[in-house]
Design a protein around this motif. Structure first.
Motif, short mmCIF file in Angstrom:
data_model
loop_
_atom_site.label_atom_id
_atom_site.label_comp_id
_atom_site.label_asym_id
_atom_site.label_seq_id
_atom_site.Cartn_x
_atom_site.Cartn_y
_atom_site.Cartn_z
N VAL A 88 -33.85 -4.12 -33.77
CA VAL A 88 -33.15 -4.48 -34.99
C VAL A 88 -33.68 -5.84 -35.43
O VAL A 88 -33.94 -6.71 -34.60
CB VAL A 88 -31.62 -4.49 -34.79
CG1 VAL A 88 -31.20 -5.51 -33.74
CG2 VAL A 88 -30.90 -4.75 -36.11
N TRP A 89 -33.85 -6.01 -36.75
CA TRP A 89 -34.42 -7.27 -37.25
C TRP A 89 -33.94 -7.54 -38.67
O TRP A 89 -33.43 -6.64 -39.37
CB TRP A 89 -35.95 -7.23 -37.20
CG TRP A 89 -36.56 -6.20 -38.12
CD1 TRP A 89 -36.95 -6.38 -39.42
CD2 TRP A 89 -36.85 -4.83 -37.80
NE1 TRP A 89 -37.45 -5.20 -39.93
CE2 TRP A 89 -37.41 -4.24 -38.96
CE3 TRP A 89 -36.70 -4.05 -36.65
CZ2 TRP A 89 -37.81 -2.91 -39.01
CZ3 TRP A 89 -37.09 -2.71 -36.69
CH2 TRP A 89 -37.64 -2.15 -37.85
N GLN A 90 -34.10 -8.81 -39.09
CA GLN A 90 -33.88 -9.18 -40.48
C GLN A 90 -35.17 -8.93 -41.25
O GLN A 90 -36.27 -9.24 -40.76
CB GLN A 90 -33.47 -10.65 -40.59
CG GLN A 90 -32.07 -10.90 -40.05
CD GLN A 90 -31.68 -12.36 -40.08
OE1 GLN A 90 -31.07 -12.85 -39.14
NE2 GLN A 90 -32.00 -13.08 -41.15
N ASP A 91 -35.00 -8.39 -42.47
CA ASP A 91 -36.16 -7.89 -43.22
C ASP A 91 -36.03 -8.30 -44.68
O ASP A 91 -34.99 -8.10 -45.31
CB ASP A 91 -36.17 -6.35 -43.09
CG ASP A 91 -37.49 -5.75 -43.51
OD1 ASP A 91 -37.91 -5.99 -44.65
OD2 ASP A 91 -38.08 -5.01 -42.69
N ARG A 92 -37.11 -8.88 -45.22
CA ARG A 92 -37.10 -9.39 -46.60
C ARG A 92 -37.97 -8.56 -47.54
O ARG A 92 -38.43 -9.07 -48.56
CB ARG A 92 -37.54 -10.85 -46.61
CG ARG A 92 -36.51 -11.76 -45.96
CD ARG A 92 -36.98 -13.19 -45.87
NE ARG A 92 -35.95 -14.02 -45.24
CZ ARG A 92 -36.17 -15.25 -44.78
NH1 ARG A 92 -37.37 -15.80 -44.87
NH2 ARG A 92 -35.18 -15.93 -44.22
#
Length: 827
Positions: A88-92
């Protein structure tokens, strides 16, 4: 890739241009040319037996998890309990930060949509995810989310192995109270649900709250959370771990004393949501200056262990730890135990249980100068430091080593970190045991050495004593980070290593003359026949290749085959007839040694596959193919199999026993044995290619983790025991002798003496009454003319009769000597 130019069928040109008066490429020619290129690529992929998505075997290549635009960061990884991992990750990619998830299979193939799937479809940003395996193929994910406006709230979701959300669409609302809720953390409740804690600003300052969510996604405690601490000033950065009784321990950084620096406080909460100890928690450390960067684990005996960075020296940060029992009693010294009290900064501790009531800590440390290294320390449940007062160096290579992470599995630890021993940050890893013994290369094994920076690795166990490692990565040079991953085996090799094997048919081929003797020019590609011949030429089988056990003491009852030269092996395989033991040859008993039998005289599928397996292991041991093949472990997850969970070289010894000592293996399914051996021999079979022709060495074709029935061995091969030469008044022995061991019977030690009258390669091996090898005391050791004495420790053997065999091969080329004696272990 092989590019071949064909004659144009329209203009009959023999080069890449039409014969017409034009500078344009022939359209027909180029269409066919592209078709040939694509065909070559396809054939290459088919023959290598690996797809582009598999875990790569090289450290300069890794598996992409996401390479979308905009940047991906703040990655967290968890096991999927099936040899793969969740990410799971933050994605821009769409502008603002959203959370995406992905799962990799055991062989490294993304299980879901390319680039991952969004965790929610709501308005707003999602930050700081945490992920936890549910132990059943799914995972819990918690995060902070501002979908409702300017304030951040806490949400949680459970996903299954197919990426399907099991709870409310877009997540369960854990807390949407007024004000910000930050930094959610989670731990299992032991009943299929989780307990979540966070820092909460609903009353102006930050306080600590918690909530329990059951297996159905329903909150069980007070709406918007149960209060843990709301003392004066702020409490921030909570950490949580299970108490293994349905509740949890929660620790945090606390500013209540008004000094301007934080201390460490702790509370236990029951499964009912009731706080177990004093209101607002117990002071765990209130030493002067700052205590921060807390990590904690269960101690596996009902309490918890907490570690933190501590600036009480007023000069640098050290790592301190404390253990608390279930009743809130401090078990180690007041204000914590110094893990490695040395001068220099110690940052970012990470902690795992040793499953004996203590823990192991890793951290980055600059005690040697300006560079940061990685150190580790183990502390027992009693608070006793185990690995020296200052800990052990995991990596002190030149350059910085940052952000170590650690996991525990089956009495072993793996740690990974970002490493700048070169121009850029790479990812390295190390494995060690509970005694602090380093098991991989000094300063770690490389995991990813791609261009530009790889940093902030995250680890998950892979269920086979290795690790799956993910990280943020700049190597695509897009100006933003992507997420890449690698799986490293218990043997320290990416993808478990890449290997090459040969099947019976190919090993029975006539070898090629592939190098001109005078010019050394390569004439053609060698074949598996050259591999077979080279194994013998390099001395892997100095006494010949045996199928079965040489039972000189029972040659009238049992039988075996010995192949003295590669030439005879060429005539012996392939063998595909009925799988059976060495019991009968036509209408006669199979007894004694059968030397150099061809497949015309004896044909048995078990024997043929065993020969191929031994040649494959021999080729690996000799460096003709990737080393370590013999130490790979076979695991049949489909059916009961007598070869299960054995190293390949041990499988060879066991099948030798099954063939010769068949009367003790009457329940064995020899068809299953032959099929299992064939699966192993086919496992890494593929396109024939070379790394070098002189000396001959073959390219590997397939990753170990792409073969579901094979895995790396947990233990490295044990070292051979030491022995001591003794000489009787300078006299050289007159003959080869193997004396009776003494004492005999014995428990557990005995002494074996033997004489060597001339320089020889000597092997000394112990067998049980079934003919199975139980110990190797010496393996082709080159010994001078001496009388020798060797102590043997039979601690691991049960009572019974054993045999010890000496094989001596004189350097002069004289007759090889085989000597056997009997010994008795009596316990």
């Amino acid at each position: 890739m092989v590019l071949v130019f064909y004659k144009c069928d329209k203009c009959k040109a023999v080069n890449d241009r039409c014969g017409k008066d034009t500078l344009e490429f022939c359209e027909y020619r180029m269409t066919k040319f592209v078709r040939i290129i694509l065909l070559n690529i396809l054939v290459g992929l088919l023959f290598t037996g690996t797809s582009l998505a598999d875990w790569p075997c090289r450290t300069d290549s890794s598996a992409p998890i996401v390479t979308a635009s905009g940047g991906q960061w703040n990655l967290h990884v968890s096991s999927d309990a099936k040899n793969g991992a969740f990410y799971v990750w933050q994605d821009r990619r769409t502008g603002g930060d959203k959370l995406y998830i992905q799962r990799s299979t055991p062989s490294g193939i993304p299980a879901w949509s390319t680039g991952g799937i969004p965790l929610t479809s709501t308005y707003g940003y999602q930050y700081y995810p945490q992920i936890l395996s549910d132990g059943k193929g799914g995972a819990f994910i918690v995060w902070q989310d501002n979908r409702s406006g300017s304030d951040y709230d806490i949400f949680v979701q459970k996903i299954d192995g197919n990426g399907v959300s099991n709870w409310a669409p877009n997540g369960v609302s854990v807390c949407n109270a007024i004000g910000h809720q930050y930094n959610p953390q989670l731990a299992t409740d032991g009943a299929g649900g989780i307990i979540i804690t966070w820092q909460d600003r609903r009353k102006g300052q930050f306080d600590i709250f918690a909530q329990r969510v059951d297996s159905l996604g329903q909150t069980r405690w007070t709406v918007n959370g149960q209060l843990i601490c709301n003392d004066t000033t702020s409490q921030i950065n909570p950490k949580i771990t299970s108490d293994h009784r349905g509740g949890a321990f929660i620790a945090w950084e606390d500013f209540r004393l008004g000094s301007g620096s934080s201390d460490v406080y702790l509370q236990r909460i029951f499964s009912t949501g009731q706080n177990a100890w004093v209101t607002n928690g117990l002071p765990l450390c209130t030493a002067q200056n700052t205590q921060w960067n807390i990590q904690m684990i269960p101690d596996t005996i009902g309490g918890t262990i907490v570690v933190w960075q501590d600036r009480r020296s007023n000069t640098y940060d050290n790592i301190y730890a404390q253990r608390i029992d279930p009743y809130g009693n401090i078990k180690w010294q007041d204000n914590g135990l110094a893990i490695a009290p040395v001068q220099g900064n110690q940052y970012y501790p990470q902690l795992v249980s040793d499953w004996l009531g203590g823990g192991v800590v890793v951290w980055q440390d600059n005690r040697l100068g300006i560079d940061y290294d990685v150190y580790a320390q183990r502390v027992t449940r009693e608070g006793l430091i185990q690995w020296g007062a200052a800990g052990i160096p995991i990596c002190n290579a030149i350059g910085h080593q940052y952000n170590p992470q650690i996991i525990y599995q089956n009495s072993y630890f793996i740690t990974a970190w970002q490493d700048k021993r070169g121009a850029d940050f790479d990812i390295y890893a190390q494995r060690f045991n509970q005694q602090g013994q380093i098991l991989w290369a000094t300063n770690g094994n490389p995991v990813a050495t791609l261009p530009m920076d790889q940093f902030i690795p995250q680890l998950a166990i892979d269920s086979t004593n290795g690790a799956i490692i993910g990280w943020a990565d700049y190597h695509l040079n897009s100006g933003s980070t992507d997420i890449f991953s690698q799986r490293i085996g218990a043997n320290g090799l990416p993808a478990g290593g890449c290997y090459r094997t040969f099947i019976q048919d190919s090993l029975g081929a006539k070898s090629k003359r592939y190098i001109n003797t005078w010019s050394k020019k390569v004439l053609s590609l060698p074949n598996a026949g050259n591999i077979r011949d080279s194994v013998f030429k390099r001395g892997v089988f100095p006494y010949g290749l045996y199928a079965g056990i040489s039972r000189l003491d029972s040659a009238k009852k049992y039988g075996w085959i010995r192949y003295t030269k590669s030439y005879f092996l060429k005539k012996a395989i392939p063998q595909q007839n009925t799988a059976r033991p060495f019991d009968w040859i036509v209408d006669k008993l199979f007894v004694g040694e059968k030397r150099n039998y061809s497949s015309m005289r004896y044909n048995n599928r078990v024997s043929g596959e065993l020969i191929a397996l031994k040649l494959n292991i021999g080729a690996s041991d000799a460096g003709l193919i990737q080393e370590g093949l013999g130490d790979i472990v076979f695991q049949d997850t489909v059916q009961t199999n007598p070869l299960n969970n054995l190293k390949l070289r041990n499988i060879g010894s066991l099948v030798d026993s099954m063939l010769t000592m068949w009367q003790f293996y009457k329940q064995v399914n020899y068809n299953l044995v032959a099929t299992s051996l064939a699966r192993i021999n086919w496992a890494f079979h593929g396109e024939f290619d070379t790394v070098s022709a002189s000396p001959l060495r073959m390219k590997s074709v397939k990753a170990l983790f792409s073969v579901p029935f094979l895995r790396p061995s947990v233990e490295p091969p044990p070292p051979l025991p030491a022995f001591q030469a003794i000489r009787d008044e300078g006299e050289i022995p007159e003959s080869f002798k193997l004396l009776q061991n003494y004492p005999n019977p014995f428990n557990p030690y005995t002494t074996i003496e033997f004489s060597v009258p001339e320089q020889s390669f000597v092997s000394l091996t112990i067998y049980n009454i079934l003919g199975q090898q139980v110990a190797s005391l010496m393996d082709r050791a080159l010994l001078d003319e001496e009388q020798y004495s060797l102590d043997f420790n039979a601690t691991n053997l049960s009572s019974g009769v054993y045999f010890y065999r000496l094989i001596a091969e004189p350097l002069s080329g004289a007759e090889v000597h085989h000597l056997v004696k009997k010994m008795v272990v009596l316990k």
